[in-house]
Design an enzyme around this catalytic site. Structure first.
Site, PDB file in Angstrom:
ATOM      1  N   MET A  11     -59.502 -21.020 -13.883  1.00 43.21           N
ATOM      2  CA  MET A  11     -59.128 -19.949 -14.878  1.00 43.21           C
ATOM      3  C   MET A  11     -60.073 -18.854 -14.465  1.00 43.21           C
ATOM      4  O   MET A  11     -61.076 -18.609 -14.818  1.00 43.21           O
ATOM      5  CB  MET A  11     -59.547 -20.596 -16.335  1.00 43.21           C
ATOM      6  CG  MET A  11     -58.666 -21.872 -16.556  1.00 43.21           C
ATOM      7  SD  MET A  11     -58.929 -22.370 -18.099  1.00 43.21           S
ATOM      8  CE  MET A  11     -60.663 -23.059 -17.759  1.00 43.21           C
ATOM      9  N   ALA A  12     -59.342 -17.876 -13.796  1.00 43.80           N
ATOM     10  CA  ALA A  12     -59.906 -16.575 -13.188  1.00 43.80           C
ATOM     11  C   ALA A  12     -60.381 -15.722 -14.582  1.00 43.80           C
ATOM     12  O   ALA A  12     -59.671 -15.774 -15.505  1.00 43.80           O
ATOM     13  CB  ALA A  12     -59.121 -15.606 -12.511  1.00 43.80           C
ATOM     14  N   GLY A  66     -50.855 -28.574 -18.376  1.00 47.48           N
ATOM     15  CA  GLY A  66     -50.168 -27.990 -19.603  1.00 47.48           C
ATOM     16  C   GLY A  66     -50.286 -28.801 -20.760  1.00 47.48           C
ATOM     17  O   GLY A  66     -49.559 -29.852 -20.844  1.00 47.48           O
ATOM     18  N   THR A  97     -57.217 -25.494 -20.476  1.00 45.16           N
ATOM     19  CA  THR A  97     -57.890 -25.050 -21.944  1.00 45.16           C
ATOM     20  C   THR A  97     -58.847 -25.947 -22.705  1.00 45.16           C
ATOM     21  O   THR A  97     -59.571 -25.308 -23.298  1.00 45.16           O
ATOM     22  CB  THR A  97     -56.387 -25.323 -22.784  1.00 45.16           C
ATOM     23  OG1 THR A  97     -55.562 -24.213 -22.170  1.00 45.16           O
ATOM     24  CG2 THR A  97     -57.057 -24.634 -24.339  1.00 45.16           C
ATOM     25  N   HIS A 149     -51.564 -17.575 -16.810  1.00 44.67           N
ATOM     26  CA  HIS A 149     -50.170 -17.233 -16.191  1.00 44.67           C
ATOM     27  C   HIS A 149     -49.200 -18.373 -15.599  1.00 44.67           C
ATOM     28  O   HIS A 149     -49.754 -19.254 -15.051  1.00 44.67           O
ATOM     29  CB  HIS A 149     -50.637 -16.097 -15.098  1.00 44.67           C
ATOM     30  CG  HIS A 149     -51.069 -14.888 -15.497  1.00 44.67           C
ATOM     31  ND1 HIS A 149     -52.419 -14.702 -15.687  1.00 44.67           N
ATOM     32  CD2 HIS A 149     -50.499 -13.773 -15.603  1.00 44.67           C
ATOM     33  CE1 HIS A 149     -52.554 -13.443 -16.081  1.00 44.67           C
ATOM     34  NE2 HIS A 149     -51.452 -12.850 -15.874  1.00 44.67           N
TER      35      HIS A 149
END
Length: 389
Positions: A31-32, A255, A278, A213
């Site tokens: 996660m950039a 996801g 997340t 993204h």
């Protein structure tokens, strides 16, 4: 399911663990913007595969390899023992490179953001000179050879992964010849089939509920995106006929996977590992913004998420906000700059007006994540139903 049934379906993930010499079939998503070297190291320290986003480094510049070296050395400084230092996935963006944009696209962007944010944008300051560099731009030149030499002589990650597309077969083979596994994101069966032909080592099967993204690269228009959920995508891929002459890559769902039950289910249906992003946002080591930290910890009724492309130029799932809703409703299909230029300009504007331009990437299930856990505690929690090595 019982542990006996789980054991019967564990061949895929045990092969994954053995292949990488790690103990948990979990990949921390790259996660950039919120992933820190310390966070990656803690993932490595606790038996999973840590992912370090490096797409922001321009390997064509004279300082590119030095920047990469410094970032990796920082990860190594937090890692407990040399045996864990290579348990890293270096993540690159691999979009089609657009080298120029028109004056009309620049003006459309400035005009749109002035309407949405009520900010006067200085056209002289926002000249769109800087853009994100795609890995595709390295492949036929000195930058890629320098990267291969760095991997050979100084530091060899266990995995190199790609988002928004894939490198050439020649580049994939060059990395594999060094003993590095190559993973690429896919969002549909067609993308998976292409990656199968390229003989990649792993496919990150990104469902539509994933935060951040979207990694699609064949159907770039959202209109033609089937928007498959993680479970549906994985099940479809699992049903595809196997061919003896092709290497079957590791299948890695991504996801909406935030609980031990999610992890266990994916492994039971044949996944080799899971990629989770997340859930890491709520950990004590993750460097989220003050606003996102408040949202994750305040316990109020959560905002929904939405998929939006007018921030960066590519579809991304983020937590809804007045700014994003206004942007979504104001945009009237004007021709805007490409992702490489557009996202850099947005981040530049956000740095000037952070309170006005909230763009907080998160998956649909963000409100259900456990918060205030360390990464060690989170990984223990997520793998509590899995028989790890």
């Amino acid at each position: 399911m019982s542990k006996e049934l789980l054991k019967m379906g564990s061949i895929a993930y045990q092969n994954f663990l053995e292949s990488l010499k790690i103990t948990r079939p979990i990949i921390q998503a790259p996660m950039a913007g919120v992933t820190s070297p310390k966070m990656v190291a803690e993932v490595c320290n606790n038996g999973a595969l840590g992912s370090l986003p490096v797409s922001h480094i321009n390997l064509k510049s004279s300082s590119g390899i030095a920047e990469l070296r410094n970032l990796i050395n920082e990860v190594k400084s937090y890692t407990r023992g040399t045996s864990l230092c290579r348990n890293v996935n270096l993540n690159f963006f691999c979009q089609e490179a657009i080298l120029d944009i028109s004056s009309a696209q620049k003006e459309n962007w400035c005009s749109l953001y002035e309407k949405v944010s009520n900010i006067a944008i200085d056209r002289k300051e926002f000249v769109f000179e800087e853009r994100s560099i795609s890995f595709k731009e390295y492949e036929d030149g000195k930058a890629f050879q320098d990267l291969l030499a760095f991997f050979k002589d100084e530091y060899k990650p266990k995995v190199v992964s790609f988002h928004f597309g894939h490198p050439t077969k020649r580049s994939i083979r060059a990395l594999q010849d060094l003993g590095i596994q190559v993973y690429v994101t896919a969002t549909c069966e067609e993308e998976y089939q292409l990656l199968l032909e390229l003989q990649v080592d792993g496919v990150i099967c990104q469902g539509y509920e994933a935060g951040g993204h979207r990694g699609n690269f064949l159907q770039l228009s959202e209109r033609f995106d089937e928007k498959l959920s993680t479970a549906c995508l994985v099940k479809r891929i699992m049903r595809l006929p196997k061919t003896e002459h092709k290497k079957v890559p590791f299948i890695i769902p991504a996801g909406g996977l935030n609980t031990p039950t999610d992890v266990k289910y994916m492994l039971e249906i044949g996944a080799s590992a899971v990629q989770i992003g997340t859930a890491f946002l709520g950990t004590t080591e993750c460097k989220v913004s003050k606003k996102l930290h408040e949202i994750l910890h305040e316990g109020k009724r959560p905002e929904p998420t939405l998929m939006i492309s007018t921030v960066s130029g590519k579809s991304a799932r983020a937590i809804s906000s007045p700014f994003l809703r206004n942007l979504h409703s104001t945009y009237a299909n004007e021709d805007l700059p490409d992702y490489g230029y557009m996202y850099n300009s947005f981040k530049k504007l956000r740095n000037l007006y952070p309170d006005k331009l909230n763009f907080m990437l998160a998956g649909q299930n963000y409100s259900s994540i456990e918060t205030n856990l360390s990464i060690a505690e989170l990984l223990t929690y997520l793998s509590e139903s899995v028989e790890c090595k």
